[in-house]
Design an enzyme around this catalytic site. Structure first.
Site, PDB file in Angstrom:
ATOM      1  N   GLY A  49      51.348  71.291  61.617  1.00 59.78           N
ATOM      2  CA  GLY A  49      50.194  71.790  60.863  1.00 59.78           C
ATOM      3  C   GLY A  49      48.930  71.188  61.452  1.00 59.78           C
ATOM      4  O   GLY A  49      48.920  70.694  62.588  1.00 59.78           O
ATOM      5  N   ARG A 344      38.121  70.306  40.467  1.00 59.93           N
ATOM      6  CA  ARG A 344      39.354  71.016  40.147  1.00 59.93           C
ATOM      7  C   ARG A 344      40.077  70.498  38.915  1.00 59.93           C
ATOM      8  O   ARG A 344      40.543  71.272  38.102  1.00 59.93           O
ATOM      9  CB  ARG A 344      40.305  70.898  41.326  1.00 59.93           C
ATOM     10  CG  ARG A 344      39.759  71.635  42.486  1.00 59.93           C
ATOM     11  CD  ARG A 344      40.645  71.500  43.666  1.00 59.93           C
ATOM     12  NE  ARG A 344      40.114  72.390  44.675  1.00 59.93           N
ATOM     13  CZ  ARG A 344      40.566  72.459  45.905  1.00 59.93           C
ATOM     14  NH1 ARG A 344      41.570  71.697  46.286  1.00 59.93           N
ATOM     15  NH2 ARG A 344      40.042  73.306  46.747  1.00 59.93           N
ATOM     16  N   ARG A 449      41.549  65.461  44.863  1.00 62.01           N
ATOM     17  CA  ARG A 449      40.912  65.851  46.112  1.00 62.01           C
ATOM     18  C   ARG A 449      39.869  66.922  45.847  1.00 62.01           C
ATOM     19  O   ARG A 449      40.118  67.875  45.122  1.00 62.01           O
ATOM     20  CB  ARG A 449      41.958  66.398  47.086  1.00 62.01           C
ATOM     21  CG  ARG A 449      41.376  66.922  48.373  1.00 62.01           C
ATOM     22  CD  ARG A 449      42.450  67.357  49.329  1.00 62.01           C
ATOM     23  NE  ARG A 449      43.126  68.582  48.914  1.00 62.01           N
ATOM     24  CZ  ARG A 449      42.647  69.798  49.093  1.00 62.01           C
ATOM     25  NH1 ARG A 449      41.481  69.979  49.663  1.00 62.01           N
ATOM     26  NH2 ARG A 449      43.341  70.849  48.700  1.00 62.01           N
TER      27      ARG A 449
END
Ligand SMILES: Cc1cc2nc3c(=O)[nH]c(=O)nc-3n(C[C@H](O)[C@H](O)[C@H](O)COP(=O)(O)OP(=O)(O)OC[C@H]3O[C@@H](n4cnc5c(N)ncnc54)[C@H](O)[C@@H]3O)c2cc1C
Ligand code: FES
Lengths: 663, 251
Positions: A49, A344, A449
């Protein structure tokens, strides 16, 4: 459960000096390996990745011999490909007051003061080089008419610092990185092993020196030895079964390392993303994220009254039937300065609260509106299509509804895992030689995050940090001192083969997925968006039952000596079942709320000064800095034995922890 | 809904394959095509039969792993979708659906519906990159790229490498795939230095892998889930011709 605060076990190896100079000083003083010697050293990189791919390509450019592994058929398909929204960098191209310091500060605050200052600062610093590197590779970031790079703002920030490539930022960054990797493959510096899964780590004299893998096509088990091992194997969000992660994402590499003695840090920090397409049925295999960038122009709301919401659920009313003054734009109401861009964790919990209050709008009751009608009126449909066209299309394909005409329905879903293997400033775990990058380490994001910072971290780790830090370890190692003929390799191979045999001989009645679903349900309800002491204890009590049932009743048809997808899944689910336990222990012992870890017992109430003076809202996460300002690093102690907690104290020299307020 | 599936089964690369018939029962219409196969597979596993193998990962149309030929068309007759983005609401109760792998000489079958597409990686390795060493890049805004160019290259760069274009082509040509990458890099200022070398190496690798020529039938464009235009093929031919000519002069 013992705990151990001795700093010697967890030495973060943070360089001396002022925060802003630590990284440059480190680089000036790090041990180097001379160019002629580099090719004598071999490095295993598990994962292709953003973190693994960039590390493999760069280490090969430096002259090391690299072997890179991934379970997909091509390194280009690593899960990073799916990231949509963007990548942060403190370039300040918008001239809106951004700086390395501000990006550092936002990331630290966003993480609710549960990350390491020095790592977070380095991340912000390196963010500048990342954009340069990617642009030079030809990554087609969005541009202004004048030819300069464009930016947008993302959750949790008041500056516009997010670089993006339509809604496919992860894809374009990964392709840039994959192309660099392919270049090195063609030059012979990297040997790539696709469709090859690492099943265990091999330790030689206390150092990580190799891995045992299964060739997914032939089923062959083999070993690889190297002078250092890097894991860049992504996150463990699929412990919840349903998540926005790709189907293959798993915890195997990290869990196997944990069982070999690597500490697992903060496993309870799991991020629930506020904007995903709601669950529609129990056949569902995964959840789809709608990029958070949509919150730049979309407004989140539910009806003010439960009656209206019930009518919407029954299909008697449509969103457009609800007049403006009967709508509750709850994020704008509760967080006037951040509004729909609140971080979030906050946005997700607010959606859950609205739905728990009976005002959800999806058929299942679990959904809120994300409405673009104002933005379309203001900017025109074309502008919205240009910004979000592919996301709107994706939504329509899945839901069958046209978001240009009716508001989207969204609900939070598991998305990212801040926890991971413990690493020091060198990105090396407590096992010498074992380095961990990207989402797989416990990283720089603390308890939460911020959007657009995982891509940044993955590329920082791979392109810039590990190439500078790995020589510190390698310089103390004689190259090529280990080979796969050694008994340590034979033994791990044997263990792997035995575990496969055990899985294949159960021949029970149930599919692997059925156990994975049971595990996911339990974790979502008891260790998900909000957690309690009782719920976590219940989970810890129930987990052994699911695990026993699995090992008694799982059914894997076919053979182990060839392609067998059920066997692959079974191995991963067996590891998730073990992993879930340490995750619940961590959530149970962290008796505070911070970032994405919300313990219902620990929230602000009307009694608290910060609520009374209007600084924050009742119901917000309440940290206990006096007791929990530390990284929780868990040590495996054997099957059936509780893991042992080690604490790395977090020291904040530059930014004293404060109550997070996004009002 | 209830469906009849005609599925290609092949136990390994060397084995001969055949079509097997399965009943897919009680399929919710909100399910995706791959979720429908999941349901069928659970049924197979429970009776101890091997599940149908297929590649998949992201299940949201971006990783390029999924690769089924559905009723004779790669990724189905729906336009602009990958297999994983196809939903059962596009089918009707009682339908019979034919499911086969992506077929091409350069894509040997591994098992059932799973094929080996590593040839595409080797085409990229031949030249599909900008050779810039990490850390040596100039300041990002020092390389301006006009918005129109940026948008045009993006339309090519969006390729997910699924290989549907190859599977749809009667010659199993990889010109759309290769053309998209060449277009992306050859039209950016960053890609100029290696422009000729890139196109020559990639086209030669493509030939070496056994991909065929383009005979202008454009089935590739029709099945491309990202809608990449065949214009990239004519650009590829032009860049290639120029590079060959320049190579000749240099000799
Ligand atoms: C839908 C979605 C959208 C996102 N959007 C954003 C965004 O806009 N901005 C942002 O900053 N972040 C975003 N994120 C988060 C971000 O994409 C990830 O955190 C990041 O890409 C992880 O990169 P990685 O390199 O650590 O791991 P991955 O990309 O997950 O790669 C893991 C690699 O490890 C390999 N691997 C794993 N286990 C094994 C094994 N046992 N053996 C061999 N190989 C193995 C895999 O094959 C793969 O190559 C998003 C995440 C999701 C789910
Ligand atoms: S599974 Fe990733 S594109 Fe279909």
């Amino acid at each position: 459960m013992d705990s151990n605060t001795s700093a010697s076990i967890l030495d973060a190896a943070i360089p001396e000096g002022p925060l802003a100079e630590k990284w440059s000083r480190y680089k000036s003083h790090a041990k180097l390996i001379n160019p002629a010697n580099k090719r004598k050293y071999s490095i295993i990189v598990v994962g292709s990745g953003l973190a693994g791919g960039s590390a493999a390509a760069t280490l090969s450019e430096l002259g090391y011999q690299v072997k890179c592994f991934c379970f997909q058929d091509s390194p280009r398909r690593a899960h990073s490909i799916a990231a949509q929204g963007g990548i942060n960098s403190a370039k300040n191209y918008q001239n809106d007051g951004d700086s390395v310091w501000r990006l550092f500060y936002d990331t630290l605050k966003g993480g609710d003061f549960r990350s390491r200052e020095a790592n977070t600062y380095r991340l912000a610093e390196v963010s500048l080089q990342i954009i340069d590197q990617c642009v030079a590779q030809g990554v087609p970031f969005a541009r202004e008419y004048g030819g300069g790079l464009a930016n947008r703002s993302f959750g949790g920030a008041q500056v516009s610092r997010t670089f993006y490539a339509r809604g496919q930022t992860g894809q374009q960054l990964l392709l840039g990185c994959y192309q660099a990797l392919e270049k090195e493959i063609s030059k012979g510096g990297v040997k790539m092993y696709p469709r090859t899964e690492m099943l265990d780590l091999v330790m030689v004299n206390g150092h990580a020196k190799g891995i045992v893998v299964r060739n997914l096509i032939t089923g062959e088990i083999s070993s690889h030895a190297a002078d250092a091992v890097i894991l860049a194997t992504g996150g463990y969000g699929n412990v919840f079964f349903l998540s926005t992660n790709a189907m293959g994402c798993n915890v195997t590499a990290a869990l196997r390392a944990y069982k070999k003695g690597a500490f697992f840090a903060n496993p309870c920090y799991t991020q629930i993303h506020p904007t995903c397409i709601p669950v529609s049925g129990d056949y569902q295999s995964k959840l789809t994220l709608m990029s958070e960038s949509l919150r730049n122009d979309g407004r989140v709301w539910v009806p003010k009254s439960r009656e209206d919401a019930a009518k919407i659920r029954r299909g008697e009313l449509k969103a457009t039937d609800i007049p403006e003054d009967s709508r509750d734009y709850y994020l704008e109401r509760k967080y006037p300065s951040f509004g729909n861009l609140a971080p979030r964790d906050i946005s997700s919990r607010s959606a859950k609260e609205a739905c728990d209050d009976g005002r959800g709008v999806a058929k299942t009751g679990l959904g809120v509106f994300l409405d673009f009608s104002d933005a379309i009126r203001r900017l025109g449909k074309d502008k919205i299509a240009e910004r979000y066209g592919n996301l709107f299309q994706m939504y329509e394909k899945i839901s069958g509804e046209n978001p240009y005409e009716v508001p989207m329905k969204i609900y939070p879903a598991v998305h990212y895992t801040m926890g991971g293997l413990w690493v020091d400033y060198n990105l090396m775990s407590n096992l010498p030689g074992l380095h961990v990058l990207g989402e797989a380490n416990f990283s720089d994001h603390g308890a939460n995050r911020l959007g657009a910072s995982a891509l940044m971290q993955g590329l920082a780790d791979g392109y810039f940090v590990i190439p500078a830090t790995i020589s510190n370890y390698l310089a103390s190692q004689k190259p090529g001192s280990v080979n796969t003929a050694m008994s340590e390799f034979r033994q791990v191979e044997q263990e792997v083969k035995e575990r496969i045999d055990t899985l294949m001989t159960v021949q029970g009645k149930r599919s692997v997925d059925s156990f994975h679903r049971d595990l996911g349900m339990l974790m979502w309800h008891n260790c998900g968006m909000s957690r309690t002491d009782a719920g976590l204890r219940e989970a810890l009590q129930k987990l052994p039952g699911i695990r026993e049932a699995f090992w008694k009743d799982v059914r894997i048809p076919g053979r182990a000596d060839g392609m067998n997808m059920e066997l692959e899944k079974a191995w991963r689910v067996a590891d998730f079942l073990d992993f879930a336990e340490v995750m619940c222990h961590d959530a149970l012992t962290r008796e505070e709320s911070c970032g994405a870890h919300f313990r219902e017992e620990h929230q602000f109430t009307e009694e608290d000064d910060v609520v009374r003076n209007g600084y924050t809202n009742p119901g917000e996460a309440k940290r206990h800095d006096d007791l929990f300002c530390h990284v929780s690093a868990w040590e495996y102690k054997g099957p059936g034995v509780d893991p042992v907690l080690h604490k790395e104290p977090l020291v904040f020299d530059e930014v004293p922890p404060s109550v997070r307020s996004y009002k | 809904m209830n469906l009849t599936l005609k599925v290609w089964r092949q136990s390994g690369p060397q084995a001969t394959g055949h079509i097997e018939t399965y009943a897919a029962e009680d399929i919710p219409e909100e399910a995706s095509f791959l979720e429908m196969l999941d349901i069928v597979n659970v049924g197979l596993i429970e009776i101890g039969a091997e599940p149908i193998h297929f590649d998949h990962d992201c299940r949201e149309g971006i990783c390029g792993a999924c690769s089924l030929t559905i009723d004779g068309i790669p990724h189905s007759k729906e336009t602009g979708v990958t297999t994983c983005q196809l939903h059962m609401r596009k089918f009707s109760d009682g339908d019979t659906i034919w499911i086969e792998p992506f077929r091409a000489r350069a894509f040997p079958v591994i098992k059932d519906l799973m094929v080996d597409r590593s040839a595409l990686d080797r085409v990229i390795a031949a030249g599909g990159f900008v050779d810039v060493r990490t850390g040596s890049a100039p300041e990002a805004n020092a390389i301006p790229v006009g918005k129109e160019t940026a948008d045009a290259v993006f339309d090519a760069a969006t390729c997910i490498g699924c290989g549907a274009c190859v599977a749809a082509c009667r010659n199993a040509s990889a010109m759309l795939f290769t053309g998209a990458k060449v277009y992306h890099l050859n039209n950016l200022p960053q890609g100029q230095e290696e422009k000729d070398q890139r196109v020559l190496a990639m086209v030669r690798q493509m030939d070496a892998e056994g991909f065929g020529d383009c005979s202008n039938h454009f089935e590739c464009e029709a099945v491309c889930p990202k809608g990449i235009s065949v214009d990239v093929i004519s650009k590829l031919n032009r860049d290639y011709a120029v590079a060959v000519a320049r190579e000749g002069l240099a000799d």
